[in-house]
Design a protein around this motif. Sequence first.
Motif, short mmCIF file in Angstrom:
data_model
loop_
_atom_site.label_atom_id
_atom_site.label_comp_id
_atom_site.label_asym_id
_atom_site.label_seq_id
_atom_site.Cartn_x
_atom_site.Cartn_y
_atom_site.Cartn_z
N TRP A 175 0.81 -1.22 0.00
CA TRP A 175 0.00 0.00 0.00
C TRP A 175 0.85 1.27 0.00
CZ3 TRP A 175 -2.48 3.30 4.09
CH2 TRP A 175 -1.70 3.40 5.23
N ASP A 176 2.08 1.17 0.49
CA ASP A 176 2.96 2.34 0.43
C ASP A 176 4.27 2.03 -0.31
OD1 ASP A 176 4.27 0.72 2.25
OD2 ASP A 176 4.17 2.14 3.92
N TYR A 177 4.22 1.02 -1.19
CA TYR A 177 5.43 0.59 -1.91
C TYR A 177 6.06 1.76 -2.67
CZ TYR A 177 8.40 -2.83 -4.34
OH TYR A 177 9.47 -3.57 -4.79
N HIS A 178 5.22 2.59 -3.28
CA HIS A 178 5.71 3.69 -4.11
C HIS A 178 6.52 4.70 -3.31
CE1 HIS A 178 1.95 5.03 -2.32
NE2 HIS A 178 2.37 6.27 -2.48
N VAL A 196 5.53 8.50 -7.93
CA VAL A 196 5.59 7.58 -9.06
C VAL A 196 4.19 7.03 -9.29
CG1 VAL A 196 6.61 5.46 -9.98
CG2 VAL A 196 7.96 6.96 -8.52
N MET A 197 3.73 7.09 -10.55
CA MET A 197 2.38 6.64 -10.86
C MET A 197 2.19 6.62 -12.37
SD MET A 197 0.44 10.15 -9.76
CE MET A 197 0.48 11.61 -10.81
N ASN A 198 1.21 5.91 -12.84
CA ASN A 198 0.76 5.96 -14.24
C ASN A 198 1.92 5.79 -15.22
OD1 ASN A 198 -1.85 6.60 -13.17
ND2 ASN A 198 -1.22 8.74 -13.04
N THR A 199 1.76 6.37 -16.41
CA THR A 199 2.81 6.43 -17.42
C THR A 199 2.97 7.88 -17.86
OG1 THR A 199 1.16 5.79 -19.07
CG2 THR A 199 2.63 4.05 -18.24
N TRP A 241 -8.52 7.87 -4.94
CA TRP A 241 -8.38 7.35 -3.58
C TRP A 241 -6.96 7.46 -3.04
CZ3 TRP A 241 -8.78 1.57 -1.85
CH2 TRP A 241 -9.11 1.52 -0.49
N TRP A 242 -5.96 7.18 -3.87
CA TRP A 242 -4.59 7.14 -3.36
C TRP A 242 -3.98 8.52 -3.21
CZ3 TRP A 242 -5.37 2.38 -2.14
CH2 TRP A 242 -4.37 1.68 -1.44
N GLY A 243 -4.72 9.56 -3.61
CA GLY A 243 -4.23 10.92 -3.38
C GLY A 243 -4.69 11.49 -2.06
N THR A 244 -5.64 10.81 -1.41
CA THR A 244 -6.14 11.32 -0.13
C THR A 244 -5.25 10.84 1.00
OG1 THR A 244 -8.18 11.69 1.12
CG2 THR A 244 -7.70 9.42 0.47
N ARG A 245 -5.35 11.45 2.16
CA ARG A 245 -4.42 11.22 3.27
C ARG A 245 -4.40 9.76 3.69
NH1 ARG A 245 -5.76 14.32 8.16
NH2 ARG A 245 -3.64 13.71 8.84
N LYS A 246 -3.17 9.23 3.89
CA LYS A 246 -3.01 7.84 4.33
C LYS A 246 -3.74 7.58 5.65
CE LYS A 246 0.94 5.68 4.45
NZ LYS A 246 2.40 5.42 4.68
N GLU A 247 -3.66 8.57 6.53
CA GLU A 247 -4.17 8.37 7.88
C GLU A 247 -5.67 8.13 7.91
OE1 GLU A 247 -0.41 10.67 7.88
OE2 GLU A 247 -2.33 10.85 6.84
N THR A 248 -6.38 8.68 6.92
CA THR A 248 -7.85 8.56 6.91
C THR A 248 -8.39 7.83 5.68
OG1 THR A 248 -8.03 10.75 5.87
CG2 THR A 248 -8.09 10.67 8.29
N ASN A 308 -4.14 2.87 -6.48
CA ASN A 308 -3.11 2.21 -5.70
C ASN A 308 -1.93 1.81 -6.60
OD1 ASN A 308 -5.06 0.39 -6.79
ND2 ASN A 308 -4.17 -1.26 -5.60
N PRO A 309 -0.74 1.73 -6.03
CA PRO A 309 0.47 1.56 -6.84
C PRO A 309 0.54 0.18 -7.49
CG PRO A 309 1.00 1.48 -4.50
CD PRO A 309 -0.42 1.91 -4.60
N PRO A 310 0.97 0.11 -8.76
CA PRO A 310 1.16 -1.17 -9.45
C PRO A 310 2.50 -1.79 -9.04
CG PRO A 310 1.72 0.63 -10.93
CD PRO A 310 1.28 1.26 -9.63
N VAL A 311 2.48 -2.53 -7.95
CA VAL A 311 3.74 -2.92 -7.31
C VAL A 311 4.62 -3.80 -8.20
CG1 VAL A 311 2.95 -2.56 -4.96
CG2 VAL A 311 2.57 -4.78 -6.06
N LEU A 312 4.00 -4.64 -9.05
CA LEU A 312 4.83 -5.48 -9.92
C LEU A 312 5.59 -4.63 -10.93
CD1 LEU A 312 2.48 -8.53 -10.50
CD2 LEU A 312 4.74 -8.57 -9.43
N SER A 313 5.07 -3.47 -11.28
CA SER A 313 5.79 -2.54 -12.15
C SER A 313 6.84 -1.76 -11.37
CB SER A 313 4.81 -1.58 -12.82
OG SER A 313 3.95 -2.24 -13.70
N LEU A 314 6.50 -1.40 -10.15
CA LEU A 314 7.42 -0.58 -9.37
C LEU A 314 8.63 -1.36 -8.89
CD1 LEU A 314 5.01 1.62 -7.21
CD2 LEU A 314 5.96 2.06 -9.48
N ALA A 315 8.51 -2.68 -8.75
CA ALA A 315 9.60 -3.48 -8.21
C ALA A 315 10.90 -3.34 -9.01
CB ALA A 315 9.18 -4.94 -8.10
N PRO A 316 10.88 -3.52 -10.34
CA PRO A 316 12.15 -3.34 -11.07
C PRO A 316 12.65 -1.91 -11.08
CG PRO A 316 10.34 -3.79 -12.59
CD PRO A 316 9.80 -4.01 -11.23
#
Length: 423
Positions: free
Chosen positions: A78-81, A101-104, A274-281, A302-310
């Motif tokens: 959830w916070d990989y990015h 980091v997001m999108n293309t 959704w992922w632009g709103t505050r983590k805390e809430t 939410n972050p595409p973690v399989l893309s962010l990993a490399p």
Amino acid sequence: MEFKNSLVFAQQLDAIDPLRKYRNEFHFPKVKGKDVIYFTGNSLGLQPKRSQKFIDDIMKDWKDLAVEGHFHAEKPWWDYHERLAAPLAKVVGAKTPEVSVMNTLTVNLHMLMVSFYRPTQKRFKIICEEKAFPSDQYMLNSQVQFHGFDPDTAIVEVKKRPGENFWQTQDVLDKINEVGEELALVLIGGVNYYNGQVFNMEAITRAAKAQGAFVGWDLAHAVGNVGLNLHDWGVDFAAWCSYKYMNSGPGNASGIFVHQKYLNNNEIPRFEGWWGTRKETRFLMKPEFEPMENADAWQVSNPPVLSLAPYLASLEMFEEVGMETLISKRKLIVAYLEFILQEIDKETEGSFEIITPKDRGCQLSVFLHGQGKELFNYLMENGVITDWREPNVIRLAPAPFYCSFADMYNFGQILKSGILAKG
């Protein structure tokens, strides 16, 4: 340094190269059983070997934890990015909160235009470079039309001078002053994809800000290649792809920069998710959008973690090495490649010319005289992976992480053989 067109000299440079061990960190394609000479890191970087483990870790967590991987993986999804922001900030000269980091790439440019292209009847024009990368042209045209303006009048292109292959900084500055109070935005590719020119981003940003315009940069060919100082230059926003010099994999996630002065601002327009709103809430499912206090406020999903990993795997190497060391080798290896090209040109009686100016990064663009695509095909068939651009240009980008000085020498010999064979 006095260069020599010899394999022994090239090998001597390789022996003192502080990055020489990183060549073994990458997978190379093979032609005729040998590793290729790879000149297309400006299009798609080679695969770092360590990427596999980063991806495998996520696949294992998905297998073992399923949905709980969002919170209980070693690197929670959830916070990989967020792990990418600090190393990326060093690469682009930013503060960590200014990077996400997001999108293309083109998606992010569209998203950022919501915030930074806010035309009025008086101030509506956009300055870009002549023959910008086609995706940027399409994006700008559609944005202008969306706001009800005619691209023919709203988009102002800075042209190269007759007979020249690159832009003069003064011409860009003059155009900014000429458009004046009608100028809403300057958006230029920081490094031109075709000729490899590095624009004077600091001077252009300063001039545009003096006219009251927003300034954005498409840094697709700049990030991981040239020195950047986005925060101190006062750039409003920027975006880049990650699969060229950043070696993150084909079509992978884009990075963005939003200057600190626009962060934690409820008033700035943007498309929200959704992922632009505050983590805390975030998981309270509140109907009101409360923006993150950093550039993550521009995220929508939410972050595409399989893309962010490399991407994270590659950034680990950038952290180990640092941009100063990369740039130092890049300057030397590009200078040596230029020397090799000049030597081969002498031996083949003016078969080509370099059209890249001295304000350059990792790329030399070479205009072929009378050779055409046959020479390009010869290079490819003989293990030199390079890039063809119409009408008659090959682009050569010796990425410092994995290209060697011996590659430059060997390329010169293959190039000479190809020219003489087709002569």
